[in-house]
Design a protein around this motif. Structure first.
Motif, PDB file in Angstrom:
ATOM      1  N   ARG A 206       0.857  -1.220  -0.009  1.00  0.00           N
ATOM      2  CA  ARG A 206      -0.154   0.019  -0.093  1.00  0.00           C
ATOM      3  C   ARG A 206       0.885   1.087  -0.051  1.00  0.00           C
ATOM      4  NH1 ARG A 206      -4.773  -0.104   4.055  1.00  0.00           N
ATOM      5  NH2 ARG A 206      -5.518   1.337   2.531  1.00  0.00           N
ATOM      6  N   GLY A 207       2.001   1.196   0.628  1.00  0.00           N
ATOM      7  CA  GLY A 207       2.964   2.530   0.783  1.00  0.00           C
ATOM      8  C   GLY A 207       3.690   2.542  -0.361  1.00  0.00           C
ATOM      9  N   GLN A 208       3.874   1.473  -1.230  1.00  0.00           N
ATOM     10  CA  GLN A 208       4.745   1.513  -2.456  1.00  0.00           C
ATOM     11  C   GLN A 208       6.152   1.624  -1.766  1.00  0.00           C
ATOM     12  OE1 GLN A 208       3.944   0.834  -5.876  1.00  0.00           O
ATOM     13  NE2 GLN A 208       2.446  -0.182  -4.594  1.00  0.00           N
ATOM     14  N   GLN A 209       6.479   1.001  -0.693  1.00  0.00           N
ATOM     15  CA  GLN A 209       7.800   1.079  -0.222  1.00  0.00           C
ATOM     16  C   GLN A 209       8.718   0.102  -0.990  1.00  0.00           C
ATOM     17  OE1 GLN A 209       9.023   2.424   2.666  1.00  0.00           O
ATOM     18  NE2 GLN A 209       7.006   3.437   3.099  1.00  0.00           N
ATOM     19  N   VAL A 210      10.020   0.545  -1.285  1.00  0.00           N
ATOM     20  CA  VAL A 210      10.628  -0.293  -2.072  1.00  0.00           C
ATOM     21  C   VAL A 210      11.170  -1.830  -1.378  1.00  0.00           C
ATOM     22  CG1 VAL A 210      12.816  -0.736  -3.259  1.00  0.00           C
ATOM     23  CG2 VAL A 210      11.640   1.441  -3.463  1.00  0.00           C
ATOM     24  N   GLN A 211      10.937  -2.751  -1.938  1.00  0.00           N
ATOM     25  CA  GLN A 211      11.152  -4.108  -1.278  1.00  0.00           C
ATOM     26  C   GLN A 211      12.295  -4.985  -2.170  1.00  0.00           C
ATOM     27  OE1 GLN A 211       8.171  -5.763   0.948  1.00  0.00           O
ATOM     28  NE2 GLN A 211       7.562  -3.860   1.362  1.00  0.00           N
ATOM     29  N   LEU A 212      12.980  -5.703  -1.325  1.00  0.00           N
ATOM     30  CA  LEU A 212      13.875  -6.651  -1.869  1.00  0.00           C
ATOM     31  C   LEU A 212      12.917  -7.879  -2.321  1.00  0.00           C
ATOM     32  CD1 LEU A 212      16.864  -6.448   0.828  1.00  0.00           C
ATOM     33  CD2 LEU A 212      16.535  -5.259  -1.406  1.00  0.00           C
ATOM     34  N   SER A 213      13.508  -8.671  -3.077  1.00  0.00           N
ATOM     35  CA  SER A 213      12.957  -9.693  -3.484  1.00  0.00           C
ATOM     36  C   SER A 213      13.429 -10.911  -2.624  1.00  0.00           C
ATOM     37  CB  SER A 213      13.468 -10.510  -4.937  1.00  0.00           C
ATOM     38  OG  SER A 213      14.735 -10.826  -4.791  1.00  0.00           O
ATOM     39  N   ALA A 214      12.819 -12.088  -2.524  1.00  0.00           N
ATOM     40  CA  ALA A 214      12.894 -13.042  -1.555  1.00  0.00           C
ATOM     41  C   ALA A 214      14.207 -13.818  -1.737  1.00  0.00           C
ATOM     42  CB  ALA A 214      11.946 -14.331  -1.558  1.00  0.00           C
ATOM     43  N   VAL A 215      14.886 -13.928  -2.809  1.00  0.00           N
ATOM     44  CA  VAL A 215      15.998 -13.979  -3.073  1.00  0.00           C
ATOM     45  C   VAL A 215      17.153 -13.199  -2.897  1.00  0.00           C
ATOM     46  CG1 VAL A 215      17.862 -15.056  -4.882  1.00  0.00           C
ATOM     47  CG2 VAL A 215      15.383 -16.032  -4.890  1.00  0.00           C
ATOM     48  N   HIS A 216      16.872 -12.190  -2.841  1.00  0.00           N
ATOM     49  CA  HIS A 216      17.796 -10.917  -2.638  1.00  0.00           C
ATOM     50  C   HIS A 216      17.862 -10.766  -1.176  1.00  0.00           C
ATOM     51  CE1 HIS A 216      18.883  -6.476  -3.775  1.00  0.00           C
ATOM     52  NE2 HIS A 216      19.780  -7.010  -2.595  1.00  0.00           N
ATOM     53  N   ALA A 217      16.877 -10.926  -0.372  1.00  0.00           N
ATOM     54  CA  ALA A 217      16.826 -11.083   0.962  1.00  0.00           C
ATOM     55  C   ALA A 217      17.641 -12.161   1.587  1.00  0.00           C
ATOM     56  CB  ALA A 217      15.506 -10.714   1.572  1.00  0.00           C
ATOM     57  N   ALA A 218      17.406 -13.280   1.013  1.00  0.00           N
ATOM     58  CA  ALA A 218      18.055 -14.572   1.451  1.00  0.00           C
ATOM     59  C   ALA A 218      19.537 -14.575   1.080  1.00  0.00           C
ATOM     60  CB  ALA A 218      17.406 -15.584   0.775  1.00  0.00           C
ATOM     61  N   ALA A 219      20.171 -13.829   0.181  1.00  0.00           N
ATOM     62  CA  ALA A 219      21.271 -13.926  -0.193  1.00  0.00           C
ATOM     63  C   ALA A 219      22.317 -12.649   0.554  1.00  0.00           C
ATOM     64  CB  ALA A 219      21.802 -13.314  -1.789  1.00  0.00           C
ATOM     65  N   LEU A 220      21.502 -11.773   0.983  1.00  0.00           N
ATOM     66  CA  LEU A 220      22.045 -10.688   2.009  1.00  0.00           C
ATOM     67  C   LEU A 220      22.003 -11.582   3.480  1.00  0.00           C
ATOM     68  CD1 LEU A 220      20.244  -7.308   1.170  1.00  0.00           C
ATOM     69  CD2 LEU A 220      22.700  -8.271   0.609  1.00  0.00           C
ATOM     70  N   ARG A 221      21.233 -12.383   3.858  1.00  0.00           N
ATOM     71  CA  ARG A 221      21.281 -13.132   5.026  1.00  0.00           C
ATOM     72  C   ARG A 221      22.483 -14.073   4.900  1.00  0.00           C
ATOM     73  NH1 ARG A 221      15.792 -13.743   4.572  1.00  0.00           N
ATOM     74  NH2 ARG A 221      15.938 -15.917   3.761  1.00  0.00           N
ATOM     75  N   HIS A 222      22.983 -14.583   3.988  1.00  0.00           N
ATOM     76  CA  HIS A 222      24.086 -15.628   3.875  1.00  0.00           C
ATOM     77  C   HIS A 222      25.402 -14.553   3.498  1.00  0.00           C
ATOM     78  CE1 HIS A 222      22.025 -19.363   4.283  1.00  0.00           C
ATOM     79  NE2 HIS A 222      21.035 -18.555   3.588  1.00  0.00           N
ATOM     80  N   GLY A 223      25.290 -13.348   3.369  1.00  0.00           N
ATOM     81  CA  GLY A 223      26.410 -12.652   3.051  1.00  0.00           C
ATOM     82  C   GLY A 223      27.029 -12.543   1.661  1.00  0.00           C
ATOM     83  N   LEU A 224      26.113 -12.867   0.810  1.00  0.00           N
ATOM     84  CA  LEU A 224      26.374 -13.210  -0.482  1.00  0.00           C
ATOM     85  C   LEU A 224      26.102 -11.875  -1.317  1.00  0.00           C
ATOM     86  CD1 LEU A 224      24.351 -16.605  -1.304  1.00  0.00           C
ATOM     87  CD2 LEU A 224      26.951 -16.227  -0.794  1.00  0.00           C
ATOM     88  N   PRO A 225      27.175 -11.710  -2.354  1.00  0.00           N
ATOM     89  CA  PRO A 225      26.983 -10.452  -3.268  1.00  0.00           C
ATOM     90  C   PRO A 225      25.878 -10.484  -4.086  1.00  0.00           C
ATOM     91  CG  PRO A 225      29.045 -12.105  -3.855  1.00  0.00           C
ATOM     92  CD  PRO A 225      28.450 -12.581  -2.605  1.00  0.00           C
ATOM     93  N   VAL A 226      25.247  -9.420  -4.281  1.00  0.00           N
ATOM     94  CA  VAL A 226      23.959  -9.597  -5.097  1.00  0.00           C
ATOM     95  C   VAL A 226      23.992  -8.519  -6.254  1.00  0.00           C
ATOM     96  CG1 VAL A 226      21.384  -9.042  -5.076  1.00  0.00           C
ATOM     97  CG2 VAL A 226      22.398 -10.098  -3.219  1.00  0.00           C
ATOM     98  N   ARG A 227      23.892  -8.902  -7.343  1.00  0.00           N
ATOM     99  CA  ARG A 227      23.675  -8.080  -8.638  1.00  0.00           C
ATOM    100  C   ARG A 227      22.341  -8.090  -9.208  1.00  0.00           C
ATOM    101  NH1 ARG A 227      29.401 -10.363 -10.968  1.00  0.00           N
ATOM    102  NH2 ARG A 227      30.624  -9.521  -8.918  1.00  0.00           N
ATOM    103  N   THR A 228      21.696  -7.014  -9.449  1.00  0.00           N
ATOM    104  CA  THR A 228      20.568  -6.563 -10.301  1.00  0.00           C
ATOM    105  C   THR A 228      20.571  -5.943 -11.545  1.00  0.00           C
ATOM    106  OG1 THR A 228      20.206  -4.684  -8.714  1.00  0.00           O
ATOM    107  CG2 THR A 228      19.598  -6.608  -7.591  1.00  0.00           C
ATOM    108  N   PRO A 229      21.319  -6.253 -12.430  1.00  0.00           N
ATOM    109  CA  PRO A 229      21.396  -5.611 -13.597  1.00  0.00           C
ATOM    110  C   PRO A 229      20.051  -5.622 -14.377  1.00  0.00           C
ATOM    111  CG  PRO A 229      22.292  -7.806 -13.794  1.00  0.00           C
ATOM    112  CD  PRO A 229      22.060  -7.433 -12.350  1.00  0.00           C
ATOM    113  N   LYS A 230      19.877  -4.596 -15.028  1.00  0.00           N
ATOM    114  CA  LYS A 230      18.433  -4.547 -15.866  1.00  0.00           C
ATOM    115  C   LYS A 230      18.678  -5.461 -16.882  1.00  0.00           C
ATOM    116  CE  LYS A 230      17.265   0.232 -14.800  1.00  0.00           C
ATOM    117  NZ  LYS A 230      16.546   1.455 -15.293  1.00  0.00           N
ATOM    118  N   THR A 231      19.717  -5.905 -17.417  1.00  0.00           N
ATOM    119  CA  THR A 231      19.995  -6.941 -18.422  1.00  0.00           C
ATOM    120  C   THR A 231      21.345  -7.258 -18.521  1.00  0.00           C
ATOM    121  OG1 THR A 231      19.861  -7.319 -21.049  1.00  0.00           O
ATOM    122  CG2 THR A 231      20.651  -5.199 -20.037  1.00  0.00           C
TER     123      THR A 231
END
Length: 121
Positions: A69-94
Motif C-alpha cells: 500500500r505504501g509502495q515502499q521499495v522491497q527486496l525480492s525473497a532471493v535478494h533478502a536470502a542472499a544478504l542473510r548469507h552474506g552473498l554478493p547480489v547483482r541486479t542488472p537490468k539486462t
C-alpha cells in the motif's frame, strides 16, 4: 502457482540429492556457482546449494521494486536470502550489455543455477 509448487518440490529433491552426495563423498569438489532467481520458491534451492558447501560467487535477481500500500521499495525473497548469507547480489537490468557480460565472466563460475518460473504457461 503450479510452477511454484513444482519448483519447491524440485528444490527439496535437489537438497536431498546434494546431501546424499556430500555424505557419500565428503571430500568431493564443490562448485563455484552463479545463482539466478527472484521469487520465494527459489530460496530453498539457493539454501540447498549453500548447505552442501557449494560456493555461490554472486546472486543475480531482479532489482528491488515498490510494493504494498505504501509502495515502499522491497527486496525480492532471493535478494533478502542472499544478504542473510552474506552473498554478493547483482541486479542488472539486462545481462546483454558488454559490461554485465564481462562482470559475469569475471566470476569464473563453474555453472549458473537458474530458478525462475516458466513464463510460457
Amino acid at each position: 502457482m503450479r510452477n511454484a509448487h513444482y519448483a519447491v518440490a524440485l528444490a527439496i529433491v535437489l537438497l536431498a540429492q546434494c546431501a546424499a552426495v556430500a555424505a557419500a563423498e565428503p571430500h568431493a569438489p564443490r562448485l563455484r556457482l552463479a545463482f539466478m532467481g527472484t521469487p520465494e520458491f527459489a530460496v530453498p534451492t539457493l539454501e540447498a546449494l549453500l548447505a552442501v558447501g557449494h560456493q555461490v560467487a554472486a546472486v543475480y535477481c531482479q532489482p528491488p521494486r515498490p510494493a504494498g500500500r505504501g509502495q515502499q521499495v522491497q527486496l525480492s525473497a532471493v535478494h533478502a536470502a542472499a544478504l542473510r548469507h552474506g552473498l554478493p547480489v547483482r541486479t542488472p537490468k539486462t545481462l546483454r550489455s558488454p559490461e554485465a557480460q564481462a562482470e559475469f565472466a569475471a566470476l569464473q563460475a563453474d555453472a549458473a543455477v537458474v530458478a525462475e518460473p516458466d513464463r510460457k504457461s
